[in-house]
Design a protein around this motif. Structure first.
Motif, PDB file in Angstrom:
ATOM      1  N   GLU A  41       0.821  -1.221   0.000  1.00 40.82           N
ATOM      2  CA  GLU A  41       0.000   0.000   0.000  1.00 40.82           C
ATOM      3  C   GLU A  41       0.848   1.262   0.000  1.00 40.82           C
ATOM      4  OE1 GLU A  41      -2.575  -3.274   1.123  1.00 40.82           O
ATOM      5  OE2 GLU A  41      -0.598  -2.649   1.812  1.00 40.82           O
ATOM      6  N   GLN A  42       2.043   1.203   0.588  1.00 39.97           N
ATOM      7  CA  GLN A  42       2.941   2.365   0.543  1.00 39.97           C
ATOM      8  C   GLN A  42       3.409   2.629  -0.893  1.00 39.97           C
ATOM      9  OE1 GLN A  42       5.600   0.701   3.674  1.00 39.97           O
ATOM     10  NE2 GLN A  42       5.433   2.719   4.638  1.00 39.97           N
ATOM     11  N   TYR A  43       3.784   1.566  -1.567  1.00 38.60           N
ATOM     12  CA  TYR A  43       4.183   1.705  -2.977  1.00 38.60           C
ATOM     13  C   TYR A  43       3.036   2.250  -3.814  1.00 38.60           C
ATOM     14  CZ  TYR A  43       4.663  -0.015  -7.787  1.00 38.60           C
ATOM     15  OH  TYR A  43       4.668  -0.129  -9.153  1.00 38.60           O
ATOM     16  N   LEU A  44       1.827   1.707  -3.621  1.00 36.17           N
ATOM     17  CA  LEU A  44       0.681   2.149  -4.406  1.00 36.17           C
ATOM     18  C   LEU A  44       0.360   3.612  -4.145  1.00 36.17           C
ATOM     19  CD1 LEU A  44      -1.706  -0.947  -4.014  1.00 36.17           C
ATOM     20  CD2 LEU A  44      -0.169  -0.404  -5.908  1.00 36.17           C
ATOM     21  N   ALA A  45       0.496   4.045  -2.886  1.00 37.52           N
ATOM     22  CA  ALA A  45       0.210   5.448  -2.569  1.00 37.52           C
ATOM     23  C   ALA A  45       1.190   6.384  -3.268  1.00 37.52           C
ATOM     24  CB  ALA A  45       0.256   5.649  -1.053  1.00 37.52           C
ATOM     25  N   VAL A  46       2.476   6.031  -3.310  1.00 39.15           N
ATOM     26  CA  VAL A  46       3.468   6.874  -3.982  1.00 39.15           C
ATOM     27  C   VAL A  46       3.209   6.914  -5.483  1.00 39.15           C
ATOM     28  CG1 VAL A  46       5.916   7.127  -4.528  1.00 39.15           C
ATOM     29  CG2 VAL A  46       5.221   6.514  -2.207  1.00 39.15           C
ATOM     30  N   VAL A  47       2.917   5.747  -6.079  1.00 38.76           N
ATOM     31  CA  VAL A  47       2.626   5.695  -7.520  1.00 38.76           C
ATOM     32  C   VAL A  47       1.404   6.552  -7.840  1.00 38.76           C
ATOM     33  CG1 VAL A  47       1.752   4.183  -9.337  1.00 38.76           C
ATOM     34  CG2 VAL A  47       3.715   3.476  -7.973  1.00 38.76           C
ATOM     35  N   LEU A  48       0.365   6.436  -7.023  1.00 42.05           N
ATOM     36  CA  LEU A  48      -0.841   7.225  -7.277  1.00 42.05           C
ATOM     37  C   LEU A  48      -0.560   8.715  -7.098  1.00 42.05           C
ATOM     38  CD1 LEU A  48      -3.809   7.477  -7.912  1.00 42.05           C
ATOM     39  CD2 LEU A  48      -4.342   6.900  -5.531  1.00 42.05           C
ATOM     40  N   GLY A  49       0.231   9.080  -6.086  1.00 37.75           N
ATOM     41  CA  GLY A  49       0.579  10.489  -5.900  1.00 37.75           C
ATOM     42  C   GLY A  49       1.297  11.061  -7.113  1.00 37.75           C
ATOM     43  N   LEU A  50       2.252  10.313  -7.671  1.00 37.74           N
ATOM     44  CA  LEU A  50       2.945  10.771  -8.875  1.00 37.74           C
ATOM     45  C   LEU A  50       1.988  10.873 -10.059  1.00 37.74           C
ATOM     46  CD1 LEU A  50       6.329   8.806  -8.737  1.00 37.74           C
ATOM     47  CD2 LEU A  50       6.022  11.287  -8.589  1.00 37.74           C
ATOM     48  N   ALA A  51       1.072   9.905 -10.194  1.00 40.25           N
ATOM     49  CA  ALA A  51       0.111   9.936 -11.305  1.00 40.25           C
ATOM     50  C   ALA A  51      -0.814  11.139 -11.186  1.00 40.25           C
ATOM     51  CB  ALA A  51      -0.695   8.634 -11.331  1.00 40.25           C
ATOM     52  N   VAL A  52      -1.249  11.451  -9.966  1.00 37.65           N
ATOM     53  CA  VAL A  52      -2.109  12.621  -9.755  1.00 37.65           C
ATOM     54  C   VAL A  52      -1.355  13.896 -10.108  1.00 37.65           C
ATOM     55  CG1 VAL A  52      -3.274  14.003  -7.987  1.00 37.65           C
ATOM     56  CG2 VAL A  52      -3.604  11.520  -8.057  1.00 37.65           C
ATOM     57  N   LEU A  53      -0.113  14.020  -9.632  1.00 34.94           N
ATOM     58  CA  LEU A  53       0.687  15.206  -9.957  1.00 34.94           C
ATOM     59  C   LEU A  53       0.896  15.315 -11.465  1.00 34.94           C
ATOM     60  CD1 LEU A  53       2.409  17.602  -9.012  1.00 34.94           C
ATOM     61  CD2 LEU A  53       4.350  16.030  -8.839  1.00 34.94           C
ATOM     62  N   MET A  79      -0.633  15.460  -4.313  1.00 34.12           N
ATOM     63  CA  MET A  79       0.413  14.438  -4.274  1.00 34.12           C
ATOM     64  C   MET A  79       0.909  14.239  -2.847  1.00 34.12           C
ATOM     65  SD  MET A  79       4.242  14.299  -5.956  1.00 34.12           S
ATOM     66  CE  MET A  79       4.836  15.430  -4.729  1.00 34.12           C
ATOM     67  N   GLY A  80       1.058  15.343  -2.113  1.00 32.89           N
ATOM     68  CA  GLY A  80       1.506  15.260  -0.734  1.00 32.89           C
ATOM     69  C   GLY A  80       0.581  14.424   0.132  1.00 32.89           C
ATOM     70  N   GLY A  81      -0.734  14.472  -0.170  1.00 26.86           N
ATOM     71  CA  GLY A  81      -1.687  13.662   0.584  1.00 26.86           C
ATOM     72  C   GLY A  81      -1.420  12.180   0.440  1.00 26.86           C
ATOM     73  N   TRP A  82      -1.057  11.757  -0.769  1.00 24.45           N
ATOM     74  CA  TRP A  82      -0.767  10.333  -0.983  1.00 24.45           C
ATOM     75  C   TRP A  82       0.604   9.951  -0.444  1.00 24.45           C
ATOM     76  CZ3 TRP A  82      -4.760   7.562  -1.633  1.00 24.45           C
ATOM     77  CH2 TRP A  82      -5.870   8.065  -2.313  1.00 24.45           C
ATOM     78  N   VAL A  83       1.586  10.848  -0.549  1.00 24.00           N
ATOM     79  CA  VAL A  83       2.905  10.565   0.021  1.00 24.00           C
ATOM     80  C   VAL A  83       2.812  10.506   1.548  1.00 24.00           C
ATOM     81  CG1 VAL A  83       5.266  11.437   0.266  1.00 24.00           C
ATOM     82  CG2 VAL A  83       4.115  11.553  -1.949  1.00 24.00           C
TER      83      VAL A  83
END
Length: 635
Positions: free
Chosen positions: A32-44, A68-72
């Motif tokens: 879930e940590q990996y997925l959150a970072v990937v999603l944050g980059l995709a949103v940005l 993006m900060g919210g997902w990171v």
């Protein structure tokens, strides 16, 4: 901020995760940590790539960074939050609100208003569904609890669908981009020309073969149309096909790329995860339906060419089959590596695709070392892969909102109960028809993966409960989500092809539906007769294959060559023969005596039908003009 840099980081993260680099370096990273970072980059990347202009420029960039900060923030705190799930303070729900708002806005900009609104509607139901009347009343949840469930629970946004996108789909997107960059697309076109260009109606058959092969490079129908259509559509027009017909052939053939094994569209991976089966099982189940999809399209094109006297290209103007086959190694060798890793060694889909992409680069290093080692070339590969990934990641994240809301509110149980009542009142066919219609309607504004996730979560349990085999039910939904790309008024695939052909978009869309009519029938066939997805004995599968093959032969003969039968009662009789003998036996229980009799009777019926058509061949020599087309408007 350059969106190219941000998008390029997405596949870099994916490669590191697929190869388990954190584990090899001794770091512990939860999925879930990996997925959150990937999603944050995709949103940005999604917000930066399509920014607001004018006075909103800087506030928009600040919003993108905050989202993006919210997902990171989720990734950074995830391990601690696992132990404090009962605490729901503002340090959790404020970043959650920013992260989800940014995700929905990025989805609106990249994937359209419909999908974003769908996410908002399900979020609204999660907050206020307990006020809904009757059967649709949801469970009451405190706002902070529901928001955090969607934000950080493995049944919410960082859940199954996003995991599939950030692992398996990411690997195959990299594979497709690499294959295209090293010359796989050009090799595919030459190979298709050498094998099919000289045949009757050759350019159309080249389009069918080329588009099915291009499906191994890209899961996008529109990308398929725009890549192969620029070559095949002018060829078809030059050979004598009307503009609308040439565009429709390309659209229907390209749309089938997502169902063509061994590399299917992104949705196939989601099906495998939903059903908890291997990707190879989905490929095997989809093989016969995909084969018939292209066989029936091929038959219609062939009969149209016969009816209108359209010949192939002279062999001397085409590539030679031998050299074309040898020159196709940039496509065929990596595909061979992929099949070896997937089906022989049993690797996971994402890792197999990644290794196949590396094999393609290694082979290209021998052919063009300077190109392969160029930093610009590698950067372009990463940036192109990232751009393709952004909408896939966003669609998967919205799918997490849908799944999470359905799980936590009890909406899924209520809908299954309601649809069970529909099936009990109107029968299985009513339920199948309603599911098909809903999939096509939702597909007007949503990618195929999004349609599949929503419909499968809502309706697949009801289909299975009504007696449809599980794999058949999910493939049924997949097919109709895909067919929305061909169904007017928003037939994206047909309209993209029409822009190349210079044909009327509405006429092209209607022609595409006619060409794909058997594709609209196929899902009903394998829903009622699961032998077509290898769910049955060898005898049942054999009878099903015979009946469906001959049914398609008969239908193609009538649909593509109907002027040859004359008018009135004569044409009606031929149409009735095709539909009754072919279509009805296709959905009978495959081991039954009527099905066996129908299968045997349909073979001489098909022979008689072609003989019958031969007498009226001259009536169909003129191809109707694109501008008049009264028949296309009234049929």
């Amino acid at each position: 901020m350059s969106s190219r840099i941000v998008t390029g980081l997405l596949p870099v993260l994916g490669i590191a995760w697929i190869l388990d680099l954190p584990g090899r370096l001794g770091a512990v990273v939860i999925t879930e940590q990996y997925l959150a970072v990937v999603l944050g980059l995709a949103v940005l990347a999604g917000l930066v790539a399509k920014p607001l202009s004018g006075a909103w420029r800087w506030p928009d960039l600040a919003f993108a960074l905050a989202a993006m900060g919210g997902w990171v923030w989720l990734a950074w705190n995830y391990e601690d939050w696992l132990l404090t799930a009962h605490l729901r303070g503002p340090e959790k729900w404020v970043p959650a609100a920013l992260a989800i708002a940014g995700m929905l806005e990025a989805t609106r900009r990249h994937c359209g208003m419909v999908l974003a609104v769908l996410g908002v509607v399900f979020m609204a139901y999660g907050f206020w569904g307990w006020l809904a009347p009757g059967l649709f009343e949801g469970a009451y949840l405190k706002p902070a609890r529901y928001l955090l469930y969607v934000y950080n629970d493995s049944n919410g946004v960082p859940g199954l669908v996003l995991n599939v996108a950030a692992n398996q789909i990411m690997g195959f997107i990299l594979f497709g981009v690499v294959l295209t960059a090293v010359g796989g697309s050009d090799a595919m076109t030459r190979l298709a020309l050498s094998l099919m260009g000289h045949r009757r109606g050759g350019p159309a058959k080249v389009a069918i073969l080329a588009s099915s092969l291009f499906g191994t490079l890209s899961g996008s129908t529109v990308a398929n149309v725009m890549s192969t259509g620029v070559v095949t559509i002018p060829m078809m027009k030059k050979a004598g096909f009307p503009s609308r017909y040439a565009a429709a052939i390309e659209a229907v053939a390209s749309n089938g790329g997502q169902i063509a094994p061994p590399v299917m569209g992104a949705t196939a991976f989601v099906i495998a995860e939903f059903l908890q089966v291997g990707y190879g099982d989905v490929v095997i189940a989809a093989f016969l339906p995909a084969l018939f999809y292209y066989y029936l399209l091929y038959r219609q094109v062939d009969r149209f060419a016969v009816a209108h006297g359209i010949e192939g290209e002279p062999r001397e103007n085409l590539p030679k089959p031998g050299p074309a086959l040898l020159g196709a190694w940039p496509l065929l060798a990596p595909l061979g590596v992929l099949i070896w890793f997937l089906f022989v060694l049993g690797y996971g889909a994402g890792k197999a695709a990644l290794y196949s992409a590396l094999a393609a680069l290694a082979l290209n290093l021998i052919r063009a070392p300077r190109q392969t080692l160029s930093l610009r070339f590698l950067a372009d590969l990463l940036a192109t892969s990232g751009r393709t990934l952004v909408p896939v990641i966003l669609v998967s994240a919205v799918a997490g909102i849908v799944i999470g809301t359905i799980n936590v509110t009890g909406l899924g149980f209520a809908l299954t109960l309601a649809l069970g009542k529909i099936a009990a009142a109107g029968g299985l066919m009513s339920l199948l028809a309603a599911t098909a219609a809903l999939a096509v309607i939702l597909g007007v504004g949503m990618p195929t993966t999004g349609v599949y996730v929503v419909i499968s979560v809502l309706l697949a349990p009801a289909l299975v409960k009504a007696g449809v085999e599980q794999m058949s039910a999910h493939l049924f939904i997949f097919y109709f989500g895909l067919l929305s790309m061909l169904t007017p008024p928003v037939a994206i695939a047909s309209y993209s092809a029409a822009s190349i052909a210079g044909s009327d978009m509405w006429q092209t869309g209607v022609t595409g539906v006619k060409l794909a009519v058997t594709a609209y029938l196929l899902p009903f066939v394998f829903a009622l007769n699961p032998a077509l997805v290898w769910h049955g004995t060898w005898e049942e599968i054999a009878v099903s294959v015979i009946t469906i093959a001959v049914a398609g032969f008969l239908l193609a003969e009538v649909l593509a060559n109907r002027r040859a039968y004359g008018g009135g009662a004569r044409r009606l009789m031929v149409g009735a023969l095709a539909l009754c003998i072919g279509g009805m036996t296709a959905v009978l229980p495959p081991a039954s005596l009527p099905a066996l009799i129908g299968a045997l009777a349909s073979i001489p019926a098909a022979w008689l039908l072609t003989r019958f058509a031969g007498s009226g061949q001259g009536a169909s020599s003129r191809i109707p003009d694109d501008k008049t087309l009264e028949e296309g408007r009234t049929t």
